[in-house]
Design a protein around this motif. Structure first.
Motif, PDB file in Angstrom:
ATOM      1  N   GLY A  79      61.302  12.680 -27.332  1.00 13.31           N
ATOM      2  CA  GLY A  79      61.400  13.905 -26.545  1.00 13.31           C
ATOM      3  C   GLY A  79      61.350  13.592 -25.066  1.00 13.31           C
ATOM      4  O   GLY A  79      60.410  12.954 -24.600  1.00 13.31           O
ATOM      5  N   ASN A  80      62.354  14.007 -24.310  1.00 19.30           N
ATOM      6  CA  ASN A  80      62.408  13.683 -22.881  1.00 19.30           C
ATOM      7  C   ASN A  80      61.802  14.795 -22.035  1.00 19.30           C
ATOM      8  O   ASN A  80      62.281  15.929 -22.025  1.00 19.30           O
ATOM      9  CB  ASN A  80      63.845  13.399 -22.447  1.00 19.30           C
ATOM     10  CG  ASN A  80      64.374  12.124 -23.062  1.00 19.30           C
ATOM     11  OD1 ASN A  80      65.313  12.137 -23.835  1.00 19.30           O
ATOM     12  ND2 ASN A  80      63.752  11.001 -22.730  1.00 19.30           N
ATOM     13  N   ALA A  81      60.745  14.446 -21.290  1.00 19.75           N
ATOM     14  CA  ALA A  81      59.998  15.408 -20.481  1.00 19.75           C
ATOM     15  C   ALA A  81      60.165  15.112 -18.997  1.00 19.75           C
ATOM     16  O   ALA A  81      60.415  13.978 -18.598  1.00 19.75           O
ATOM     17  CB  ALA A  81      58.515  15.352 -20.855  1.00 19.75           C
ATOM     18  N   TRP A  82      59.975  16.150 -18.192  1.00 15.60           N
ATOM     19  CA  TRP A  82      60.137  16.007 -16.738  1.00 15.60           C
ATOM     20  C   TRP A  82      58.934  16.535 -15.957  1.00 15.60           C
ATOM     21  O   TRP A  82      58.852  16.379 -14.744  1.00 15.60           O
ATOM     22  CB  TRP A  82      61.412  16.692 -16.266  1.00 15.60           C
ATOM     23  CG  TRP A  82      61.459  18.163 -16.585  1.00 15.60           C
ATOM     24  CD1 TRP A  82      61.110  19.204 -15.765  1.00 15.60           C
ATOM     25  CD2 TRP A  82      61.857  18.765 -17.821  1.00 15.60           C
ATOM     26  NE1 TRP A  82      61.269  20.412 -16.406  1.00 15.60           N
ATOM     27  CE2 TRP A  82      61.731  20.170 -17.686  1.00 15.60           C
ATOM     28  CE3 TRP A  82      62.319  18.254 -19.048  1.00 15.60           C
ATOM     29  CZ2 TRP A  82      62.042  21.054 -18.720  1.00 15.60           C
ATOM     30  CZ3 TRP A  82      62.623  19.149 -20.067  1.00 15.60           C
ATOM     31  CH2 TRP A  82      62.494  20.524 -19.897  1.00 15.60           C
TER      32      TRP A  82
ATOM     33  N   TRP B 284      66.093  11.834 -14.143  1.00 15.44           N
ATOM     34  CA  TRP B 284      67.005  12.896 -13.698  1.00 15.44           C
ATOM     35  C   TRP B 284      66.251  14.227 -13.648  1.00 15.44           C
ATOM     36  O   TRP B 284      66.311  14.959 -12.667  1.00 15.44           O
ATOM     37  CB  TRP B 284      68.184  12.978 -14.653  1.00 15.44           C
ATOM     38  CG  TRP B 284      69.256  13.978 -14.315  1.00 15.44           C
ATOM     39  CD1 TRP B 284      69.096  15.332 -14.183  1.00 15.44           C
ATOM     40  CD2 TRP B 284      70.646  13.713 -14.093  1.00 15.44           C
ATOM     41  NE1 TRP B 284      70.305  15.930 -13.900  1.00 15.44           N
ATOM     42  CE2 TRP B 284      71.273  14.957 -13.840  1.00 15.44           C
ATOM     43  CE3 TRP B 284      71.415  12.551 -14.116  1.00 15.44           C
ATOM     44  CZ2 TRP B 284      72.641  15.062 -13.598  1.00 15.44           C
ATOM     45  CZ3 TRP B 284      72.784  12.663 -13.878  1.00 15.44           C
ATOM     46  CH2 TRP B 284      73.382  13.902 -13.605  1.00 15.44           C
ATOM     47  N   GLY B 285      65.539  14.540 -14.735  1.00 13.60           N
ATOM     48  CA  GLY B 285      64.795  15.784 -14.808  1.00 13.60           C
ATOM     49  C   GLY B 285      63.678  15.847 -13.776  1.00 13.60           C
ATOM     50  O   GLY B 285      63.457  16.895 -13.148  1.00 13.60           O
ATOM     51  N   ILE B 286      62.963  14.737 -13.592  1.00  7.22           N
ATOM     52  CA  ILE B 286      61.891  14.696 -12.596  1.00  7.22           C
ATOM     53  C   ILE B 286      62.469  14.915 -11.202  1.00  7.22           C
ATOM     54  O   ILE B 286      61.949  15.720 -10.415  1.00  7.22           O
ATOM     55  CB  ILE B 286      61.121  13.363 -12.669  1.00  7.22           C
ATOM     56  CG1 ILE B 286      60.260  13.325 -13.941  1.00  7.22           C
ATOM     57  CG2 ILE B 286      60.235  13.177 -11.437  1.00  7.22           C
ATOM     58  CD1 ILE B 286      59.568  12.000 -14.198  1.00  7.22           C
ATOM     59  N   ALA B 287      63.547  14.225 -10.880  1.00  5.95           N
ATOM     60  CA  ALA B 287      64.182  14.377  -9.570  1.00  5.95           C
ATOM     61  C   ALA B 287      64.618  15.828  -9.347  1.00  5.95           C
ATOM     62  O   ALA B 287      64.352  16.419  -8.294  1.00  5.95           O
ATOM     63  CB  ALA B 287      65.368  13.429  -9.441  1.00  5.95           C
TER      64      ALA B 287
ATOM     65  N   LEU C  32      62.006  18.304  -8.418  1.00  8.00           N
ATOM     66  CA  LEU C  32      61.515  18.153  -7.044  1.00  8.00           C
ATOM     67  C   LEU C  32      62.600  18.441  -5.999  1.00  8.00           C
ATOM     68  O   LEU C  32      62.383  18.243  -4.802  1.00  8.00           O
ATOM     69  CB  LEU C  32      60.968  16.736  -6.847  1.00  8.00           C
ATOM     70  CG  LEU C  32      59.768  16.364  -7.729  1.00  8.00           C
ATOM     71  CD1 LEU C  32      59.424  14.889  -7.568  1.00  8.00           C
ATOM     72  CD2 LEU C  32      58.563  17.237  -7.427  1.00  8.00           C
ATOM     73  N   GLY C  33      63.758  18.887  -6.475  1.00 12.29           N
ATOM     74  CA  GLY C  33      64.823  19.262  -5.552  1.00 12.29           C
ATOM     75  C   GLY C  33      65.734  18.124  -5.129  1.00 12.29           C
ATOM     76  O   GLY C  33      66.448  18.225  -4.131  1.00 12.29           O
ATOM     77  N   PHE C  34      65.749  17.036  -5.899  1.00 15.10           N
ATOM     78  CA  PHE C  34      66.580  15.879  -5.562  1.00 15.10           C
ATOM     79  C   PHE C  34      67.572  15.591  -6.679  1.00 15.10           C
ATOM     80  O   PHE C  34      67.386  16.021  -7.821  1.00 15.10           O
ATOM     81  CB  PHE C  34      65.702  14.629  -5.365  1.00 15.10           C
ATOM     82  CG  PHE C  34      64.827  14.667  -4.152  1.00 15.10           C
ATOM     83  CD1 PHE C  34      65.261  14.112  -2.952  1.00 15.10           C
ATOM     84  CD2 PHE C  34      63.568  15.237  -4.201  1.00 15.10           C
ATOM     85  CE1 PHE C  34      64.447  14.141  -1.828  1.00 15.10           C
ATOM     86  CE2 PHE C  34      62.748  15.281  -3.081  1.00 15.10           C
ATOM     87  CZ  PHE C  34      63.190  14.729  -1.895  1.00 15.10           C
TER      88      PHE C  34
ATOM     89  N   GLU D 297      66.838   7.273  -7.613  1.00 16.87           N
ATOM     90  CA  GLU D 297      65.756   6.680  -6.814  1.00 16.87           C
ATOM     91  C   GLU D 297      65.685   7.275  -5.404  1.00 16.87           C
ATOM     92  O   GLU D 297      65.399   6.588  -4.431  1.00 16.87           O
ATOM     93  CB  GLU D 297      65.887   5.149  -6.757  1.00 16.87           C
ATOM     94  CG  GLU D 297      65.789   4.494  -8.130  1.00 16.87           C
ATOM     95  CD  GLU D 297      65.747   2.965  -8.083  1.00 16.87           C
ATOM     96  OE1 GLU D 297      65.722   2.393  -6.978  1.00 16.87           O
ATOM     97  OE2 GLU D 297      65.741   2.354  -9.168  1.00 16.87           O
ATOM     98  N   LEU D 298      65.937   8.575  -5.295  1.00 24.72           N
ATOM     99  CA  LEU D 298      65.905   9.251  -3.997  1.00 24.72           C
ATOM    100  C   LEU D 298      64.521   9.787  -3.650  1.00 24.72           C
ATOM    101  O   LEU D 298      64.268  10.149  -2.507  1.00 24.72           O
ATOM    102  CB  LEU D 298      66.925  10.396  -3.980  1.00 24.72           C
ATOM    103  CG  LEU D 298      68.386   9.987  -4.179  1.00 24.72           C
ATOM    104  CD1 LEU D 298      69.277  11.219  -4.174  1.00 24.72           C
ATOM    105  CD2 LEU D 298      68.836   8.996  -3.114  1.00 24.72           C
ATOM    106  N   ILE D 299      63.642   9.844  -4.657  1.00 26.47           N
ATOM    107  CA  ILE D 299      62.280  10.286  -4.378  1.00 26.47           C
ATOM    108  C   ILE D 299      61.375   9.068  -4.213  1.00 26.47           C
ATOM    109  O   ILE D 299      61.681   7.973  -4.693  1.00 26.47           O
ATOM    110  CB  ILE D 299      61.739  11.222  -5.483  1.00 26.47           C
ATOM    111  CG1 ILE D 299      61.761  10.543  -6.857  1.00 26.47           C
ATOM    112  CG2 ILE D 299      62.504  12.517  -5.517  1.00 26.47           C
ATOM    113  CD1 ILE D 299      61.162  11.384  -7.964  1.00 26.47           C
TER     114      ILE D 299
END
Length: 256
Positions: A20-23, A44-47, A50-52, A56-58
């Motif tokens: 299960g993929n979580a963010w 991808w989901g985490i970014a 956070l609006g990104f 690796e932009l965060i």
């Protein structure tokens, strides 16, 4: 049994590991609640949360903080998607892997894509990195920590099949625990790859590649859906927010 041992056993079970993929914490707790045996974070989901965009932009500390929050609040094993390791130098990436292991995850995804330009790392270069990661983990109390080596051949190469097998074999020899090939969808190629590598194969859900039972018959050991669920949730949120604004009415929030 440690989380690392538990996670490894899930890859050697008769059943396919449906990850299960979580963010964020809410998505992780929900996946655990409905019965998923392990969680993989989605960069991808985490970014997006956070609006990104992905890539690796965060800040790595910020990313790691979310992984830590998830890991500390679920009882099932967690694997962290750390993209290409958030660094240009091997030492930086190895240190980031150790920091990730320190927050309690049972494994990582690490990919062979270049981040500042299109293309993949040279095989020998990525093998050196994987070997250094494996050695560092083993020497710091993380023996059997699961390294899921992702290769982006199917996203970046015109004829990826044979190079995928070459990379997969080399990555396993360099210490990878499993191989992740997102973009791989053709059943014959999936089966052939599982027969040619000595580590569990992870494939990514895509339109036309959705059924765990079919994948199990092809020899796949791990199946994940990446950012597909987070994308669907975001689209649902946007649709409902738009409806609120257009109708100036909240009644649809209470339907069903």
């Amino acid at each position: 049994m440690t989380k690392i041992q538990e996670f490894n056993e899930l890859h050697s079970s008769q059943e396919i590991l449906f990850l299960g993929n979580a963010w964020d914490l809410l998505s992780a707790l929900t996946l655990e609640k409905v019965g998923f045996k392990a969680i993989g974070t989605t960069s991808w989901g985490i970014a997006n949360s956070l609006g990104f965009a992905d890539g690796e932009l965060i800040d790595f500390d910020r990313h790691l903080g979310i992984i830590k929050t998830i890991t500390e609040n679920v009882k099932i094993p967690v694997s962290a998607d750390i993209e290409a390791g958030y660094g240009e130098e091997i030492e930086t990436i190895v240190n980031n892997v150790l920091r990730t292991a320190d927050v309690g995850v049972a494994g990582i995804n690490i990919e062979d894509s270049l981040k500042k330009q299109k293309g993949l790392k040279e095989i020998s270069q990525h093998c050196k990195l994987l070997s250094k990661i494996r050695t560092a983990l083993d020497h710091n109390g993380y023996k059997e920590f699961y390294i899921n080596a992702r290769t982006d051949t199917y996203f970046q190469k015109e004829n990826p099949f044979f190079e995928t097998i070459d990379r997969a074999k080399s990555y396993v020899e360099s210490g990878a625990s499993g191989i992740f090939v997102p973009g791989l969808t053709e059943e014959g190629e999936i089966k052939e790859i599982t027969l040619n590598i000595t580590a569990p194969l992870n494939v990514l859900s895509l339109p036309g590649l959705t059924n765990c039972n079919k994948l199990k018959k092809l020899g796949v050991k791990r199946f994940s859906f990446g950012n597909a669920l987070s994308d669907k949730i975001i689209a649902y949120l946007e649709k409902n927010a738009k409806q609120l604004m257009e109708l100036k009415d909240t009644s649809h929030l209470y339907e069903g």
